[in-house]
Design a protein around this motif. Structure first.
Motif, PDB file in Angstrom:
ATOM      1  N   ARG A 131     -19.929  29.310  46.014  1.00  0.00           N
ATOM      2  CA  ARG A 131     -18.876  28.470  45.618  1.00  0.00           C
ATOM      3  C   ARG A 131     -18.260  29.070  44.243  1.00  0.00           C
ATOM      4  NH1 ARG A 131     -22.085  24.448  47.305  1.00  0.00           N
ATOM      5  NH2 ARG A 131     -22.782  23.887  45.307  1.00  0.00           N
ATOM      6  N   SER A 158      -9.323  30.538  43.130  1.00  0.00           N
ATOM      7  CA  SER A 158      -8.416  29.530  43.249  1.00  0.00           C
ATOM      8  C   SER A 158      -7.329  29.577  42.218  1.00  0.00           C
ATOM      9  CB  SER A 158      -9.126  28.141  43.505  1.00  0.00           C
ATOM     10  OG  SER A 158      -9.932  27.944  42.269  1.00  0.00           O
ATOM     11  N   LYS A 209     -14.490  29.746  43.588  1.00  0.00           N
ATOM     12  CA  LYS A 209     -13.638  28.927  42.546  1.00  0.00           C
ATOM     13  C   LYS A 209     -12.767  29.999  41.833  1.00  0.00           C
ATOM     14  CE  LYS A 209     -14.341  25.584  38.847  1.00  0.00           C
ATOM     15  NZ  LYS A 209     -15.195  25.055  38.126  1.00  0.00           N
TER      16      LYS A 209
END
Length: 268
Positions: A55, A62, A59
């Motif tokens: 994750r 993004s 991230k």
């Protein structure tokens, strides 16, 4: 550079499987223990659970903002130094994720005679190609071209355009690469600078990006000497060559930073 185009690469790059592969690859590299500006190494990531570091990397994609690159001066045999840029460990994993998806695409576009910084290729391949040309085509001149400060002078805008022409049409990915190229550099004295050109030596993506920049030159050379129509007919395609000196025509766009040396091979 006609061919297939790729517009949705970020889905593959940010996939869980690709991130885990990037982590394993980085962990196996000798440089994984070298810290960046945040003083973290690969040993700091195992403290996170597997799903946590996946994750963490997802991230980054993004809204990617690269951390500053640590500049280190490495001594060269001639007494000079070579500047290396060391990204943080997180940025290295991000670059490795991108490399794993981009490299197969670019490999299909690169010239057969390009051997530097490519998987399953080495100096021995280049030597073998030279020997084949000498023995079969009876060509005994080698042109050595040296580009002074190549990594430090890569034009960012041209590089992005070349990636687009190679079929890499994912705009988000191109924006991430552009951000990487403009990452701040922390000099040994602690001062920071924002590069307007160049790609840092030491970055995982830099060798691939350098080959993208030079790919256009590789194919141009082929068009001028390997595929140029000849004045005389030869028995085989391998014997194709111009019956005039390759330097009878000048190269108007040749920059001053390129040095050309011609070597002649003579049999013992």
């Amino acid at each position: 550079m006609n061919g297939k185009t790729f517009q949705n690469l970020m889905r593959l790059i940010a996939s869980e499987e690709n991130i885990k592969l990037a982590y394993r690859t980085i962990k196996g590299n000798k440089g994984s223990g070298t810290p960046g500006v945040d003083k973290r190494t690969i040993k700091d990531l195992p403290a996170l659970r597997e799903e946590q570091y996946v994750r963490l990397i997802q991230k980054q994609f993004s809204w990617y903002t690269p951390r500053p690159v640590k500049r280190v001066e490495i001594p060269k045999p001639n007494g000079k130094t070579r500047p290396l840029g060391i990204p943080t460990i997180v940025d290295r994993i991000v670059q490795q994720c991108i490399l794993q998806v981009l490299e197969p695409i670019c490999e299909a576009k690169f010239h057969e005679h390009s051997n530097g910084f490519r998987p399953n290729r080495s100096t021995e391949h280049a030597i073998a190609q030279c020997r084949r040309i000498m023995q079969i085509q009876h060509l005994h001149y080698a042109v050595d071209i040296d580009i002074q400060g190549f990594f430090d002078n890569v034009n960012h805008g041209k590089l992005i355009r070349q990636m687009w022409e190679m079929g890499i049409r994912d705009k988000k990915l191109l924006c991430i690469v552009k951000q990487m190229l403009k990452a701040q550099v922390v000099l040994p004295d602690g001062t920071r600078t924002t590069p307007t050109k160049g790609t840092p030596q030491g970055g995982i993506l830099s060798p691939l990006l350098s080959n993208i920049v030079l790919n256009e030159l590789d194919w141009w050379v082929t068009s001028q000497w390997e595929e140029m129509p000849t004045h005389y007919e030869y028995k085989t395609r391998q014997m194709t060559g111009r019956s005039m000196s390759p330097f009878s025509n000048t190269i108007p766009w040749l920059p001053d930073c390129i040095t050309i040396t011609v070597w002649q091979h003579t049999s013992a």
